[in-house]
Write a protein that holds these residues in place. Structure first.
Motif, PDB file in Angstrom:
ATOM      1  N   UNK A   6      -0.441  14.602  13.541  1.00 50.52           N
ATOM      2  CA  UNK A   6      -1.708  13.300  12.557  1.00 50.52           C
ATOM      3  C   UNK A   6      -1.007  12.169  12.963  1.00 50.52           C
ATOM      4  N   UNK A   7      -1.898  11.304  12.745  1.00 54.74           N
ATOM      5  CA  UNK A   7      -1.686   9.801  12.788  1.00 54.74           C
ATOM      6  C   UNK A   7      -1.234   9.572  11.452  1.00 54.74           C
ATOM      7  N   UNK A   8      -0.228   8.373  12.369  1.00 54.26           N
ATOM      8  CA  UNK A   8       1.100   7.903  10.888  1.00 54.26           C
ATOM      9  C   UNK A   8      -0.077   6.803   9.839  1.00 54.26           C
ATOM     10  N   UNK A   9       0.604   7.351   8.613  1.00 52.84           N
ATOM     11  CA  UNK A   9      -0.284   6.186   7.917  1.00 52.84           C
ATOM     12  C   UNK A   9       0.635   4.551   7.099  1.00 52.84           C
ATOM     13  N   UNK A  10      -0.073   3.687   7.712  1.00 52.81           N
ATOM     14  CA  UNK A  10       0.331   2.116   8.022  1.00 52.81           C
ATOM     15  C   UNK A  10       0.024   1.390   6.505  1.00 52.81           C
ATOM     16  N   UNK A  11       0.144   1.245   5.700  1.00 53.52           N
ATOM     17  CA  UNK A  11       0.189   0.211   4.427  1.00 53.52           C
ATOM     18  C   UNK A  11       0.942  -1.014   4.469  1.00 53.52           C
ATOM     19  N   UNK A  12      -0.175  -1.694   5.233  1.00 55.33           N
ATOM     20  CA  UNK A  12       0.406  -3.127   4.833  1.00 55.33           C
ATOM     21  C   UNK A  12       0.188  -3.978   3.649  1.00 55.33           C
ATOM     22  N   UNK A  60      -0.428   3.017  -6.447  1.00 58.64           N
ATOM     23  CA  UNK A  60      -0.956   2.514  -5.473  1.00 58.64           C
ATOM     24  C   UNK A  60      -0.635   3.352  -4.546  1.00 58.64           C
ATOM     25  N   UNK A  61       0.998   3.253  -4.704  1.00 57.61           N
ATOM     26  CA  UNK A  61       1.579   3.752  -3.189  1.00 57.61           C
ATOM     27  C   UNK A  61       1.976   5.327  -2.966  1.00 57.61           C
ATOM     28  N   UNK A  62       1.282   6.082  -4.799  1.00 58.03           N
ATOM     29  CA  UNK A  62       1.491   7.224  -4.498  1.00 58.03           C
ATOM     30  C   UNK A  62      -0.022   7.781  -4.383  1.00 58.03           C
ATOM     31  N   UNK A  63      -0.955   7.080  -4.228  1.00 63.95           N
ATOM     32  CA  UNK A  63      -2.581   6.943  -4.137  1.00 63.95           C
ATOM     33  C   UNK A  63      -2.249   7.212  -2.956  1.00 63.95           C
ATOM     34  N   UNK A  64      -2.385   6.137  -2.152  1.00 60.34           N
ATOM     35  CA  UNK A  64      -2.051   6.302  -0.197  1.00 60.34           C
ATOM     36  C   UNK A  64      -1.036   6.895   0.460  1.00 60.34           C
ATOM     37  N   UNK A  65      -0.466   7.301  -0.502  1.00 58.49           N
ATOM     38  CA  UNK A  65       0.975   8.310   0.817  1.00 58.49           C
ATOM     39  C   UNK A  65       1.123   7.765   2.222  1.00 58.49           C
ATOM     40  N   UNK A  66       1.443   6.919   1.906  1.00 59.05           N
ATOM     41  CA  UNK A  66       1.837   5.759   3.562  1.00 59.05           C
ATOM     42  C   UNK A  66       2.943   6.482   3.945  1.00 59.05           C
ATOM     43  N   UNK A  67       2.469   6.576   5.214  1.00 60.35           N
ATOM     44  CA  UNK A  67       4.293   7.054   6.008  1.00 60.35           C
ATOM     45  C   UNK A  67       4.976   6.323   6.426  1.00 60.35           C
ATOM     46  N   UNK A  68       4.223   4.488   6.867  1.00 64.05           N
ATOM     47  CA  UNK A  68       5.042   3.283   6.593  1.00 64.05           C
ATOM     48  C   UNK A  68       4.611   2.181   5.976  1.00 64.05           C
TER      49      UNK A  68
END
Length: 296
Positions: A6-12, A60-68
């Motif tokens: 899977x692609x890692x999800x990055x939240x900037x 928001x972070x709970x919604x996005x579920x980022x890895x980074x």
């Protein structure tokens, strides 16, 4: 942890700022799932996020579920921070704590952007192991935030950088601001006694992406490899952009009467990152030429 396929999800967080824009551009060329968030939403795919709103950040972070989580958002106007220290603390300290409280510390890594303003500028440039001694509110708050990140989790990456310039939608960085003012025929006072490391934003983003891709942790200085005083840097901006140097007035920092003290002999040593990374760091002459090409 995420599945290797899977692609890692990055939240900037801070995606509409200069560093955030550059990171989004560089990450987009790689195998990442990118989500941008900012208080100033300039792009349609950028979510609204105010790091001072604790519950909103958590949701928001709970919604996005980022890895980074890449945290570039900050109140970075140093004189404003000096005049309004409580507001600086709310954004630059409490806001960072809100993000840290919202992430799953066992699964999520954080990339936090700091500054050479954590040093006093008496004996720069500074290495990662040098002892901080900030002179101003902004520098003190960035140092506190660094310690919050270090104490909260093991899987962190702290990026110290300085004098960042490059393409930017809001045009607020030193280079683009100087260009705009000179085109408006303003005479501009520029200090000749401030020494630093001008850093091209997209080069910064390229190195940070490589650090992330290689799973590096800890503190890294990522800045331009060439030291220069701010007046000489301004003269080079004039040469690259074809603007009159005689509109620049060299002065001492003391003559500017700014509210916040500046580290004068500052800048960052980049031996560590240059030794460990393949991406080369570029000097300000090349960085300014790249900025000129993208300037509208």
């Amino acid at each position: 942890m995420v599945n290797a396929d899977m692609k890692k999800k990055v939240f900037i967080i801070g995606a509409s700022g200069m560093i955030g824009e550059a990171l989004h551009k560089i990450y987009s060329r790689k195998e990442y799932d990118i989500v941008g968030g900012d208080k100033e939403v300039l792009e349609n795919d950028c979510m609204f996020v105010d790091i001072t709103e604790r519950d909103s950040v958590r949701r928001l972070i709970s919604q996005v579920k980022p890895d980074i989580v890449t945290l570039t958002a900050a109140l970075s106007h140093v004189d404003y921070c000096e005049e309004f220290p409580q507001e600086s603390e709310k954004v630059n300290v409490d806001g960072v704590q809100n993000v840290l409280d919202a992430i799953d510390k066992e699964k999520v890594s954080i990339v936090y952007f700091s500054s050479d303003y954590i040093f006093d500028g008496l004996n720069g440039p500074y290495a990662e192991i040098d002892e901080p001694n900030p002179l101003c509110v902004y520098g003190r708050h960035k140092l506190i935030a660094e310690k919050l990140v270090q104490n909260a989790l093991k899987n962190y990456l702290i990026i110290r950088t300085t004098w960042v310039y490059g393409p930017e939608a809001r045009g607020k960085n030193f280079v683009l601001s100087l260009v705009t003012r000179l085109k408006n025929k303003e005479r501009i006072k520029v200090p000749f006694d401030q020494i630093g490391s001008p850093t091209y934003s997209e080069n910064l983003a390229e190195v940070v992406e490589e650090l992330v891709q290689k799973g590096k942790t800890g503190i890294y200085n990522v800045a331009g490899p060439v030291l220069v005083d701010r007046y000489s840097f301004a003269r080079e901006i004039c040469r690259v952009f074809g603007l009159p140097e005689n509109m620049l007035l060299p002065v001492t920092t003391q003559e500017l009467r700014q509210k916040a003290k500046r580290p004068l002999k500052a800048g960052l040593k980049v031996h560590k990152v240059m030794k460990e990374m393949e991406t080369p760091l570029i000097g300000y002459e090349a960085g300014l030429r790249f900025t000129r090409k993208s300037y509208v």
